[in-house]
Scaffold this active site. Structure first.
Site, short mmCIF file in Angstrom:
data_model
loop_
_atom_site.label_atom_id
_atom_site.label_comp_id
_atom_site.label_asym_id
_atom_site.label_seq_id
_atom_site.Cartn_x
_atom_site.Cartn_y
_atom_site.Cartn_z
N LYS A 1 -16.68 4.94 -1.83
CA LYS A 1 -17.53 6.12 -1.94
C LYS A 1 -17.58 6.91 -0.63
CE LYS A 1 -17.93 5.08 -6.07
NZ LYS A 1 -17.17 5.94 -7.00
N ARG B 1 7.80 7.36 0.59
CA ARG B 1 9.07 7.87 0.05
C ARG B 1 10.06 8.02 1.21
NH1 ARG B 1 8.30 13.24 1.44
NH2 ARG B 1 6.15 13.89 1.24
N SER C 1 5.24 10.63 7.30
CA SER C 1 4.14 9.74 7.68
C SER C 1 4.63 8.44 8.32
CB SER C 1 3.29 9.39 6.45
OG SER C 1 2.74 10.56 5.90
N VAL D 1 0.87 -1.18 0.00
CA VAL D 1 0.00 0.00 0.00
C VAL D 1 0.90 1.23 0.00
CG1 VAL D 1 -1.75 1.30 1.27
CG2 VAL D 1 -1.87 -1.22 1.18
N ILE D 2 0.85 2.00 -1.08
CA ILE D 2 1.78 3.12 -1.25
C ILE D 2 1.08 4.42 -0.88
CG2 ILE D 2 3.39 4.23 -2.84
CD1 ILE D 2 3.82 1.15 -2.35
N ASP E 1 -16.25 11.16 -11.00
CA ASP E 1 -15.69 11.58 -9.71
C ASP E 1 -15.23 13.03 -9.75
OD1 ASP E 1 -14.44 10.47 -7.00
OD2 ASP E 1 -12.98 11.81 -7.92
N SER F 1 -9.38 15.42 -1.62
CA SER F 1 -8.08 15.50 -2.30
C SER F 1 -7.80 16.92 -2.77
CB SER F 1 -8.10 14.58 -3.51
OG SER F 1 -9.04 15.07 -4.46
N GLU G 1 -17.40 16.01 -7.76
CA GLU G 1 -16.91 16.83 -6.65
C GLU G 1 -16.90 18.31 -7.01
OE1 GLU G 1 -13.30 14.69 -6.19
OE2 GLU G 1 -12.12 15.98 -7.52
#
Lengths: 568, 568
Positions: free
Chosen positions: A229, A139, A144, A107-108, A292, A489, A296
């Site tokens: 969703k 990275r 994180s 999971v990136i 999407d 986002s 938004e």
């Protein structure tokens, strides 16, 4: 199982004038004339960035799928039928079969979706015997790392590593970095992948970017999508609830862009089930990014922001106190109107209006607002479709280092709103019929554009109704507009800033002037609303919604920590 | 001739911090950081629709030219120099040499520019002995035939015909149909042209469209541009005045995109002189369409509209009467502020402020507005640069049959404005210092973006200052915003609708909040304004402006008849 009706019993037959989702005719808009005008454009005029994958192609690709592992069920929405897959704890027993051959999932990224999906996958694999390790790829030097370690991922046991190392070792790569970062590093990501491995995306944005640049995926990997969703924190919270309360979770769409191994469809569905989707429907990557990005900018974020700004201004100008204006615009939409739509569908808002006067007010507002909203919405869709919107996002991302996004909620209205929210008595918030008319006209116009553009109804309803009233409006209700907009986002936050003022101006200049000047309104759009085939379809979809409300966690600080900025 | 100074005497030397037009550093914006961030984008990320013709290339192409017929003069603007060509009745004696070999000029279209340029060319040819016939080409059955005949063009004498017939017979084709129509029929136009003939454009839009589609011109024709810096009716009116009053006319930019015959430059300059340009400067087609499309979305139309909407709202909310709010926003800008800039430059507005308090108010408004305005302006420029804006215009044109552009001036503000204009006492209109600060900050931000993008100063000043204060604002002063916006091209009218609300929101959400909350403002942008090298350059350019004001004709009806819609 009431949601699943026999093929023959086509829901939506009550609409006599509607000609089907493939060729809807929004009242007052001469679709046929427009289409022939379009056909008159010489073939040589095709633009480089003209839509790749036309409406019919994308529709056909999303119509059916084959699964060897899961049960597909046919669901009838209006006069169309789709296949869906139901999830839940009982279905998770099939995960070992779906993930057969997958020993490592990388999971990136650790943004909004990363923490949620990584933990859900890890839990599901452990609980249901999937022999695969979930590893977080970040990275080098990512801020994180600590957050990932706090959730039990570590360098020591190989569940935390540098992103390209993780990608090179993974049988399945779930790429959850920001759109901007994805555009910057996708080539290196693809290059690092093992032959026969699977690239998993939660947003079709990358394909949109590649459509705009003329690039394609290498053909020896699977490319699949699972798009929850709801925001990451909800995906995690409801999954946890779902462990004890079957049916809690966030619905997902899934898509197979490329099936190199013959197992891509079941991997996609398995991924959706493993992160807790109560039900999943199929789309295409292209239709996913279109609906999407468009959604938004429309009713989910941009349109609702523009609507409430315009209504608040209108109501204060008409003499309401600032607090009352906030209640009759924002509070009314994010509170009772959203709740009614969520529980009983769009038309219930209209049906519930207390008297003829309220219905007349709603109808006037609706009739005046539908076309001005449709106007901006179709412009927005076509800007997404031709690649403009994605190019703009990429350009904007390059500017943010120098020119960060500005604040949107420092104006008087949102300062007042903070006090209103603090003093709120939920039961006292009224459904303002004018507000309801404007808001619902915009929601219906959004639906009509998506139907015209050939999206499946599950997608339309999720991107125009469910995500709005079950996910984003409740956030806005709790925390205000900036919180809602900026916890999505960067693509969404920048797009919302771009389109909100367009809705505001069009409504103010056209809809409200028409009402105030007593202009002849085209009331046929209200009839079309009342008889719209989307209503029974929304009710069907509502039966498939999670059994648990998308609750909010305790504090703003808690959520804010889950930054949606690039964090890989 | 005071405008022309020796090469050595570089104007603008007073700016010690400014590093030249090629690499300006707007204060507060870390340009260098942004540039290196941009350079870090992998080469593979180039988009299909990425800018064609980079900043340096376009700048080099516009730097110098060779003319065998006219006199070129060097003019020094800030720390750059440019070559220009002076026009006027005395220079028109050179027209026979410039048009040598051209026996037939076909003016295609009868919109805003068509009637003006066709009549000016016809008059100049007759008065100065150019042996060439001017013929109007319209599509068969065009409603504009009658209007052309009323101006003395006729089928009988071969000065009026079907457009493709006229094109096939012309040595020079002046294509003045709308942008949308141009995009639709340019291939057929090019196919119809004689080898060795000349395609004349008054807007680089077609190249922008071809850049976006990857198309190129056939190489056996000249492609030139002459872009008058004013609307068609002004081009005609001032030309007529110029017959008796030397120096009246509308300045033009010119460009040579392709020189198949070796005479293209003199044809371009000759065309500019023949339609009455008092002076002409060189640009490129690419820089012309970029600065033009950007400029009209910015301070010329979109930004000024968004600014006055936001200020009117602010002032009424602060307690001004609606009439006063209109006076302090719209009237202040389109009246005294524009006049002062027109006569004595931008900084004169600041210098004229009556006292320290007014200067402090101006400075606060300026400091708070510069960055929010810059933000939208650079987004707009980059949307134009990458082709997005042109694709959007083409898409919008396809929709207008079904969804016509909405009205923009039905709101309360513009209704009030009508009464204010009717009761106006010109001398009583104040320069509101807050309004001036916001407006001028936006104008300066527009200038800074164009400098950063490598445009020549003549173009920058024309597209950001002169066209605004001498042409469009006076129209708005006389007739209101909708008149101004909708009497430009569809490209401008649709772009203005798109960008005005963006400026409104950014200023309202960021600038006005910062002022009202007493936030620390970056006052260095005000210092940069006071010392900006554009000021002496504007004064130099002002010396080159027509000796006659761009007056307005008698009635709205009169002007409205000159529709700018596609009329070929």
């Amino acid at each position: 199982m009431a949601a699943f009706v026999p093929v023959a019993a086509v829901v939506g037959a009550r609409s006599s004038t509607w000609t089907g989702a493939a060729s809807p005719a929004p009242p007052g808009l001469p679709v046929r004339a427009a289409r022939s005008a379009r056909a008159a454009v010489p073939a040589g005029l095709t633009m480089v960035a003209a839509p790749v994958g036309n409406v019919a192609e994308e529709k056909a690709k999303s119509a059916d799928f084959e699964t060897k592992v899961f049960l597909k069920e046919q669901v009838h929405l209006a006069d169309t039928s789709e296949y869906i897959v139901r999830g839940g704890r009982d279905v998770m027993t099939r995960l070992p079969k779906a993930f057969a051959g997958v020993k490592s999932v990388g999971v990136i990224g650790w943004g909004s979706q990363g923490p949620a999906q990584a933990q859900n996958l890890r839990d599901s694999f452990a609980d249901f015997g999937v022999d695969a390790k979930v590893t977080i790829g970040l990275r080098a030097g990512s801020a994180s790392e600590k957050a990932a370690m706090a959730q039990g991922f570590s360098h020591e046991d190989g569940t935390l590593g540098e992103m390209y190392d993780v990608i090179a070792k993974s049988d399945m790569v779930v790429l959850l970095i920001s759109d901007g970062a994805t555009a910057l590093c996708y080539k290196k990501v693809l290059d690092a992948m093992k032959p026969g491995s699977t690239l998993g995306l939660s947003h079709g944005f990358l394909l949109g970017h590649m459509d705009a640049t003329g690039d394609t995926f290498r053909d020896d990997v699977n490319v699949i999508l699972v798009a929850p969703k709801g925001m990451g924190p909800s995906v995690r919270r409801l999954y946890v609830q779902g462990k004890t309360q079957n049916g809690a979770g966030i619905n997902c769409s899934f898509a197979v862009q490329q099936d190199a191994t013959g197992t891509a469809t079941d991997l996609a569905i398995g991924w959706a089930v493993a992160i807790g989707a109560p039900f999943s429907f199929q789309t295409t990557l292209r239709n996913e990014y279109r609906s999407d990005i468009y959604g938004e900018r429309g009713i989910l974020l941009g349109a609702v922001h523009g609507i409430v700004e315009s209504l608040y201004r209108r109501y204060t100008f008409q003499g309401m106190s600032e607090a009352d204006a906030f209640v009759h615009s924002v509070e009314s939409i994010t509170g009772p109107i959203s709740r009614t739509i969520s529980k009983r569908g769009i038309k219930a808002v209209y049906d519930d209006l207390p008297n003829d006067e309220a219905r007349a007010t709603f109808s006037k507002a609706y009739a005046a607002s539908y076309k001005p909203a449709f106007d901006i919405l179709i412009e927005c869709y076509e800007d997404v479709e031709c690649g403009n919107e994605i190019r703009s996002v990429i350009n904007a991302n390059k500017r943010y280092g120098r020119l960060p996004m500005g604040k949107i909620d420092g104006t008087r209205m949102w300062v007042v709103g903070k006090d209103v929210r603090a003093a709120r008595v939920e039961e006292n918030i009224p459904v303002d019929p004018f507000t309801a008319g404007v808001y619902i006209a915009t929601m219906m116009a959004q639906i009509d554009v998506l139907m015209e553009k050939g999206h499946v109804l599950s997608e339309i309803i999720n991107e125009s109704v469910i995500e709005s009233v079950d996910s984003l409006n409740p956030y806005m209700h709790a925390r205000g507009v900036a919180y809602m907009v900026d916890n999505c986002s960067i693509t969404a936050a920048s797009g919302s800033r771009k389109w909100a003022p367009r809705f505001d101006y069009n409504l103010t200049q056209q809809a409200y002037v028409a009402v105030d000047e007593g202009e002849d309104l085209d009331m046929s759009v209200v009839d079309a609303f009342v008889n719209h085939p989307i209503h029974p379809a929304v009710v069907e979809c509502a039966k498939l919604r999670p059994s648990v409300d998308i609750a909010l966690s305790g504090s703003v600080a808690d959520d804010a920590a889950r930054s949606t900025m690039m964090s890989a």
